[in-house]
Design a protein around this motif. Structure first.
Motif, PDB file in Angstrom:
ATOM      1  N   PRO A   1      27.040  45.267  52.848  1.00  0.00           N
ATOM      2  CA  PRO A   1      26.468  44.561  51.693  1.00  0.00           C
ATOM      3  C   PRO A   1      27.543  44.398  50.617  1.00  0.00           C
ATOM      4  O   PRO A   1      28.381  45.279  50.442  1.00  0.00           O
ATOM      5  N   LEU A   2      27.505  43.260  49.931  1.00  0.00           N
ATOM      6  CA  LEU A   2      28.489  42.969  48.889  1.00  0.00           C
ATOM      7  C   LEU A   2      28.357  43.961  47.732  1.00  0.00           C
ATOM      8  O   LEU A   2      29.317  44.312  47.076  1.00  0.00           O
ATOM      9  N   PHE A   3      27.105  44.395  47.505  1.00  0.00           N
ATOM     10  CA  PHE A   3      26.892  45.400  46.455  1.00  0.00           C
ATOM     11  C   PHE A   3      25.734  46.286  46.870  1.00  0.00           C
ATOM     12  O   PHE A   3      24.916  45.914  47.702  1.00  0.00           O
TER      13      PHE A   3
ATOM     14  N   ILE B 198      27.370  42.780  38.001  1.00  0.00           N
ATOM     15  CA  ILE B 198      28.732  42.556  37.532  1.00  0.00           C
ATOM     16  C   ILE B 198      29.474  43.878  37.389  1.00  0.00           C
ATOM     17  O   ILE B 198      30.643  43.991  37.747  1.00  0.00           O
ATOM     18  N   THR B 199      28.780  44.894  36.910  1.00  0.00           N
ATOM     19  CA  THR B 199      29.420  46.206  36.798  1.00  0.00           C
ATOM     20  C   THR B 199      29.876  46.683  38.169  1.00  0.00           C
ATOM     21  O   THR B 199      31.001  47.158  38.341  1.00  0.00           O
ATOM     22  N   GLN B 200      28.996  46.525  39.146  1.00  0.00           N
ATOM     23  CA  GLN B 200      29.339  46.966  40.507  1.00  0.00           C
ATOM     24  C   GLN B 200      30.501  46.171  41.084  1.00  0.00           C
ATOM     25  O   GLN B 200      31.441  46.735  41.637  1.00  0.00           O
ATOM     26  N   LEU B 201      30.409  44.855  40.952  1.00  0.00           N
ATOM     27  CA  LEU B 201      31.451  44.015  41.540  1.00  0.00           C
ATOM     28  C   LEU B 201      32.793  44.277  40.858  1.00  0.00           C
ATOM     29  O   LEU B 201      33.826  44.366  41.522  1.00  0.00           O
ATOM     30  N   GLN B 202      32.760  44.415  39.545  1.00  0.00           N
ATOM     31  CA  GLN B 202      34.018  44.673  38.837  1.00  0.00           C
ATOM     32  C   GLN B 202      34.595  46.027  39.228  1.00  0.00           C
ATOM     33  O   GLN B 202      35.805  46.155  39.445  1.00  0.00           O
TER      34      GLN B 202
ATOM     35  N   ALA C  63      42.272  39.947  32.779  1.00  0.00           N
ATOM     36  CA  ALA C  63      41.817  38.859  31.907  1.00  0.00           C
ATOM     37  C   ALA C  63      40.608  38.192  32.539  1.00  0.00           C
ATOM     38  O   ALA C  63      39.626  37.870  31.848  1.00  0.00           O
ATOM     39  N   ALA C  64      40.633  37.999  33.851  1.00  0.00           N
ATOM     40  CA  ALA C  64      39.508  37.368  34.530  1.00  0.00           C
ATOM     41  C   ALA C  64      38.251  38.232  34.402  1.00  0.00           C
ATOM     42  O   ALA C  64      37.171  37.738  34.100  1.00  0.00           O
TER      43      ALA C  64
ATOM     44  N   ASP D 180      38.534  49.044  41.980  1.00  0.00           N
ATOM     45  CA  ASP D 180      38.721  50.103  42.954  1.00  0.00           C
ATOM     46  C   ASP D 180      39.616  49.634  44.097  1.00  0.00           C
ATOM     47  O   ASP D 180      40.492  50.362  44.555  1.00  0.00           O
ATOM     48  N   ARG D 181      39.376  48.404  44.541  1.00  0.00           N
ATOM     49  CA  ARG D 181      40.170  47.874  45.645  1.00  0.00           C
ATOM     50  C   ARG D 181      41.627  47.717  45.227  1.00  0.00           C
ATOM     51  O   ARG D 181      42.545  48.069  45.952  1.00  0.00           O
TER      52      ARG D 181
END
Ligand SMILES: Nc1ncnc2c1ncn2[C@@H]1O[C@H](COP(=O)(O)OP(=O)(O)O)[C@@H](O)[C@H]1O
Ligand SMILES: [Mg+2]
Lengths: 406, 238
Positions: A362-364, A44-48, A269-270, A53-54
């Motif tokens: 890779p997604l992460f 979750i840290t990576q995805l967030q 918020a999400a 970043d994006r």
């Protein structure tokens, strides 16, 4: 001289080794719990971080615009019913923007300030015409707001004279290649012939279609804002400090100052909700692991009643018995956190190989930050210790005679 | 008898379930003293309070009334920690069921009182423990776990353990209770030998009149009272 463990750890480890099946079970439980927590947290840290970043890849952290024009009522009398309609906002410059820019640059936490003149225009080539946003920038300064050079697919991010930088979608729509000519026409009737000196792909179709970068003076003259700028874009050192910085600037200038956190309030918020549910899951896992360790140790205390009695008869104090069981809990937690981190690392590798982005990346990343391992070790050891507290106190209070008589 | 008393009991009582309807007094005013080097048998019918008395003298339980001194110190005023320390350093226990720690080797079991007293194992404790195991004839079995030893061997390890810190008092509760006669004689002889060597006081609960007769003195307990306390003929033996 061989190394010899002190009494309490010596007995604790021996007890753990002796209760092989139980020890394996609580270790498995703790390992699983730690793995879930570390895996989830890392993921979750990576995805967030990626999402943020994006989003910030094409956005300034803080934008300063002129104060909005509002209608003031000439007669300020509560007796009159009136409808106050908001006024359409026309393109204006920030008053004394050089001073404001200097003020912003001096503000702690602000790392870059870039003046921007932006307004609507049409990009025309032959019969085709596209609605675009003219962006007058100082390329050198703007690069510190949006890392344009990273997105260039052709040429460089540099504007001078009538050389412009456009997005890949616009280039495609109008059939433009490097060094081709492109006419921009403005609602006020002005127009200019530009030469394309660079093409970017910022990873956002809309922006790839709309942004046309030219020099600051050119945009100023085309948009009728001589010497003026329509906004100041800011970069801050800590992205999550953008809001306080914006608030301070608003207070100091009474201009319209917006942080990316306001612009993307829904996204934030999400993310926040995601973090909350992640914390909830983590808490539950911690509780379940703690209950698991505690219940196995409670059973172990009952089973070891006789041994505890013997140790007490040989002069072991209550606190020594207490330590034996606390150490067992801590050891289970510590070993579980090491094994759990290894399992989480394996899971990250497996899942990053399975889940990929549209572009095949890779997604992460299958990497585990040392701070997460350290955190897991600390939390698991403390949880182990705390879960052992009740069983250990029971053991320490046990009557040695009861154990020896039976 | 000029030797210093190791234990002195005066009017010692013990009641269980104090203050409840099922309150039962198990020991009713015991007066007893045991001197250095004395080797006494404690006999009496089952349920007469022998184990209770031994546990109280061994500081595992506190008496309800009366006085208990060990090595001249009144134990009533001692704190829990002091009691624990006194028990660990001055008293060696041998129980009917050996009560060894199954997770530790024979050697580690014998070292355990020293590990507890000093906080960790050390070379000196290991040397002492090995010497003791040698003395009880188990040097070759030092690294075996209790489960790998016979009942007699286990009890010898337990005796070696009781002697590890050279206690001034040895308390043995039916140490030969579940051993065959031959093994029982061996164990008894071991205790007797250490008693002579180290001049410690020994109080040994036994049901075996043969063994009791080989002690210096026989204390007979009946219904929580000392019925008689007599020297034996053995005392005159060389
Ligand atoms: N914890 C206890 N609560 C109540 N009664 C007990 C307790 N322990 C021992 N007793 C009673 O004390 C009496 C003496 O027991 P014990 O000292 O074991 O006798 P012995 O060892 O001579 O056989 C017995 O009647 C026994 O039931
Ligand atoms: Mg008994």
């Amino acid at each position: 001289m061989k190394f010899r463990l002190p009494f309490a750890p010596l007995v604790a480890l021996r007890f753990l080794r002796e209760g092989r099946m139980q020890t394996l079970l609580i270790l498995a439980g703790t390992t699983g719990g730690v793995a879930v927590i570390v895996f989830l947290t890392q993921l979750i840290t990576q995805l967030q971080a990626q999402i943020v970043d994006r989003v910030l890849g094409s956005q300034a952290h803080v934008v300063i615009r002129p104060a909005e024009e509002v209608n003031r009522r000439a007669i300020d009398d509560a007796g009159f019913a009136s409808i106050v309609e908001p006024r359409a906002q026309r393109l204006r410059s920030i008053d004394q923007w050089e001073n404001i820019a200097r003020l912003a640059a001096d503000m702690p936490g602000v790392t870059a300030v870039s003046p921007v003149v932006t307004g609507p225009a049409f990009a025309v080539r032959g019969q085709a015409s596209k609605s675009v946003a003219l962006m007058g920038v100082d390329a050198e300064r703007y690069r510190r707001i949006v890392r344009m050079e990273e997105y260039m697919v052709a040429g460089r991010f540099a504007v001078e004279g009538t050389r412009a930088v456009i997005g890949s979608e616009l280039a495609k729509d109008l059939g433009i290649r490097m060094d081709d000519k492109l006419r921009v026409a403005l609602p006020n009737g002005r127009d200019e012939l530009l030469q394309v000196g660079g093409i970017f792909d910022i990873g956002n179709r809309d922006l790839n279609r709309r942004w046309v970068f030219v020099t600051l003076p050119l945009a100023q003259s085309l948009l009728d804002l001589p010497g003026g700028v329509s906004n100041l874009d800011l970069t801050v050192a800590d992205i999550f400090e953008a809001q306080p910085v914006a608030d301070r600037l608003r207070g100091a200038t009474s201009l319209n100052v917006e942080s990316w956190m306001q612009t993307n309030a829904q996204l934030l918020a999400a993310l926040r909700n995601q973090s909350v549910s992640n914390n909830l899951i983590r808490s539950f896992v911690v509780i379940i692991v703690a209950l698991g360790i505690a219940s196995v140790l409670v059973v172990s205390v009952v089973q070891k009643q006789k041994e505890i009695g013997i140790l007490r008869a040989m002069g072991a104090s209550r606190s020594m018995i207490l330590q034996i069981f606390l150490i067992q809990g801590a050891v289970v937690g510590a070993v579980g956190s090491v094994l759990g981190s290894m399992l989480a690392f394996t899971l990250l590798n497996v899942f990053s190989a399975i889940y990929r982005n549209a572009d095949g990346q890779p997604l992460f990343a299958a990497e585990l930050e040392p701070r997460f391992i350290a955190m897991a070790a600390l939390v698991a050891t403390c949880v182990g210790l705390l879960s052992a507290l009740i069983p250990a106190r029971r053991a320490a209070r046990m009557d040695p005679v009861q154990a020896i008589r039976s | 008898m000029s030797a210093a008393p190791v234990i002195e009991l005066a009017g010692l009582t013990k009641a269980y379930n104090l203050g409840t309807p099922v309150e039962t007094e198990v020991l009713h005013g015991i007066d007893l003293s045991l001197a250095e080097g004395e080797f006494a048998a404690l006999i009496g019918p089952s349920g007469s309070g022998k184990s209770t008395l031994l546990n109280i003298i061994g500081l595992l339980e506190r008496p309800t009334g009366g006085r208990l001194s060990i090595g001249g110190r009144d134990t009533a005023s001692l704190s829990e920690a002091e009691i624990t320390q006194l028990r660990g350093r001055s008293i060696g226990f041998v129980f009917q069921f050996h009560h060894l720690l199954p997770a530790f080797t024979a050697l580690e079991n014998v070292m355990m009182p020293s590990i507890i007293a000093r906080g960790r194992p050390d070379d000196e404790a290991e040397a002492t423990a090995l010497a003791l195991l040698d003395a009880v004839g188990l040097k070759a079995h030092a690294l075996k776990k209790p489960a790998e030893l016979s009942g007699g061997q286990q009890q010898r390890v337990a005796i070696a353990r009781a002697l590890a810190l050279r206690p001034r008092l040895i308390l043995a509760d039916e140490p030969t209770g579940n051993l065959d006669t031959h093994t029982a004689d061996d164990i008894f002889a071991l205790l007797r030998e250490f008693n002579r060597q180290s001049n410690c006081a020994c109080l040994i609960v036994t049901h075996d009149p043969r063994l009791a007769a080989r002690c210096d003195r026989i204390v007979r307990l009946v219904d929580g009272r000392i019925a008689d306390d007599l020297p034996t003929a053995a005392e005159t033996n060389p």
